[in-house]
Enzyme design. Structure first.
Site, PDB file in Angstrom:
ATOM      1  N   MET A 182      35.529  51.988  39.740  1.00 24.41           N
ATOM      2  CA  MET A 182      36.715  52.940  39.772  1.00 24.41           C
ATOM      3  C   MET A 182      37.395  52.932  38.489  1.00 24.41           C
ATOM      4  O   MET A 182      38.537  53.460  38.182  1.00 24.41           O
ATOM      5  CB  MET A 182      37.581  52.801  41.028  1.00 24.41           C
ATOM      6  CG  MET A 182      36.718  52.975  42.332  1.00 24.41           C
ATOM      7  SD  MET A 182      37.706  53.720  43.697  1.00 24.41           S
ATOM      8  CE  MET A 182      39.105  52.707  43.734  1.00 24.41           C
ATOM      9  N   HIS A 229      38.047  45.433  34.082  1.00 26.23           N
ATOM     10  CA  HIS A 229      38.192  44.226  33.488  1.00 26.23           C
ATOM     11  C   HIS A 229      37.329  43.082  33.302  1.00 26.23           C
ATOM     12  O   HIS A 229      35.976  43.481  33.603  1.00 26.23           O
ATOM     13  CB  HIS A 229      39.257  43.374  34.272  1.00 26.23           C
ATOM     14  CG  HIS A 229      39.001  43.809  35.817  1.00 26.23           C
ATOM     15  ND1 HIS A 229      38.143  42.817  36.412  1.00 26.23           N
ATOM     16  CD2 HIS A 229      39.507  44.287  36.747  1.00 26.23           C
ATOM     17  CE1 HIS A 229      37.967  43.090  37.595  1.00 26.23           C
ATOM     18  NE2 HIS A 229      38.858  44.094  37.875  1.00 26.23           N
ATOM     19  N   HIS A 238      34.500  43.084  36.076  1.00 23.00           N
ATOM     20  CA  HIS A 238      33.433  44.319  35.903  1.00 23.00           C
ATOM     21  C   HIS A 238      32.411  44.026  35.058  1.00 23.00           C
ATOM     22  O   HIS A 238      31.369  44.191  35.043  1.00 23.00           O
ATOM     23  CB  HIS A 238      34.128  45.630  35.457  1.00 23.00           C
ATOM     24  CG  HIS A 238      35.093  46.190  36.505  1.00 23.00           C
ATOM     25  ND1 HIS A 238      36.562  46.140  36.541  1.00 23.00           N
ATOM     26  CD2 HIS A 238      34.908  46.797  37.669  1.00 23.00           C
ATOM     27  CE1 HIS A 238      37.088  46.814  37.694  1.00 23.00           C
ATOM     28  NE2 HIS A 238      36.081  47.111  38.496  1.00 23.00           N
TER      29      HIS A 238
HETATM   30  O1  PAF Z   1      34.601  48.785  44.430  1.00 20.57           O
HETATM   31  C1  PAF Z   1      34.638  49.719  44.199  1.00 20.57           C
HETATM   32  O2  PAF Z   1      35.356  49.940  42.714  1.00 20.57           O
HETATM   33  C2  PAF Z   1      34.502  50.979  44.919  1.00 20.57           C
HETATM   34  O3  PAF Z   1      34.661  50.811  46.122  1.00 20.57           O
HETATM   35  C3  PAF Z   1      33.216  51.736  44.495  1.00 20.57           C
HETATM   36  C4  PAF Z   1      32.248  50.837  45.149  1.00 20.57           C
HETATM   37  C5  PAF Z   1      33.091  52.194  43.099  1.00 20.57           C
HETATM   38  C6  PAF Z   1      33.146  53.144  45.349  1.00 20.57           C
HETATM   39  O4  PAF Z   1      34.279  53.968  45.015  1.00 20.57           O
END
Ligand code: PAF
Length: 279
Positions: free
Chosen positions: A30, A34, A37
């Site tokens: 989303m 950071h 990710h």
């Molecule tokens: O983990 C997340 O950031 C969200 O739940 C995802 C998997 C991108 C779905 O919107």
């Protein structure tokens, strides 16, 4: 690094990658990226030739409008943070049909969503599974990477992939912590300095539980109660502290099987989640 906002263009490019013999990985996010990710992107790179990162703040998984509006949106900064680590970004303006009649089809894992965040945030996982299923249809990846910080989410996605026959391998990536123990989260940026200090009680409670179990504790209710007390004493408003069966995600009374201690708590109005495997 290619940036796609259009579903058809994204799908066409992903198909061309696969047609060229390249294995495609998807890292759904989303945004507000950071180091946690970036570690998912590293894991994706080890499992595929081409890495696509999706960036989309999915409205259907938020149970509170204020939380959705407060969620950071910083695409340009995210592209800079990725710095070319991914091959393509999929950043749609919207994932849902907005005309009439409106979107009405949902994907839902029934039992795994009854506890933890599923119980605390009604409709949350229905939004997650629906949007992830849509990402899978658009990007058509061979593999998708989900972090174990969102442990229940990863398990729910695995169940969806199994039940709906998505030909996609789900890879779990380990949770990443700051040096002081706080699990990395896009929400951490919203913590005041005081709230951030208090929030360390979550990881400390999890580590204390891990140590207690290593020392022979088997009473799951007592272990969870101790963790709850540590978070509350630090000033956290607990959403849940649950010690659950690793397979069913249902609460257990005795630590006689692989289990997960999961915590969700608010600090200064910011909801944080974290977990630890106990065996
Ligand atoms: O983990 C997340 O950031 C969200 O739940 C995802 C998997 C991108 C779905 O919107």
């Amino acid at each position: 690094m290619r940036v796609f906002t259009d579903k058809r263009a994204m799908r066409a490019w992903s198909r061309s990658e696969r047609a060229a013999g390249r294995r495609v990985a998807l890292v759904p996010t989303m945004g507000s990226l950071h180091a946690g990710h970036l570690s998912l992107v590293d894991v994706a790179r080890r499992h595929a030739d081409t890495v696509v990162v999706s960036i989309y703040v999915n409205p259907t998984q938020f149970d509170r409008a204020d939380d959705l509006h407060a969620y950071p949106r910083e695409l340009d900064a995210d592209l800079a943070r990725l710095g070319g680590a991914a091959d393509a970004i999929f950043a749609p303006h919207d994932m849902y049909f907005r005309g009439e009649p409106p979107h009405e089809t949902w994907v839902e894992a029934e039992s795994l969503t009854q506890t933890l965040c599923g119980a605390a945030r009604p409709g949350h996982f229905r939004g997650v599974t629906t949007v992830v299923a849509k990402f899978f249809h658009v990007v058509e990846p061979d593999v998708a990477v989900f972090g174990d910080k969102d442990y229940q989410q990863r398990r729910v996605i695995e169940r969806m992939v199994r039940d709906l026959d998505f030909p996609i391998e789900i890879v779990a990536a380990p949770l990443v912590r700051d040096a002081d123990g706080l699990a990395l989260s896009s929400r951490n940026a919203r913590l005041s300095p005081d709230a951030r200090t208090q929030a360390l009680s979550i990881s400390r409670a999890l580590f204390a539980a891990r140590d207690a179990v290593a020392d022979g504790a088997t009473d799951a209710i007592a272990v969870a109660a101790d963790a709850r007390a540590r978070v509350e004493v630090a000033g956290g408003r607990v959403d849940y502290v649950e010690l659950v069966d690793d397979a069913t995600l249902r609460p257990i009374a005795h630590l006689d099987r692989p289990a997960v201690l999961a915590i969700a708590a608010y600090f200064g109005g910011v909801r944080l989640i974290d977990n630890i495997r106990l065996s």
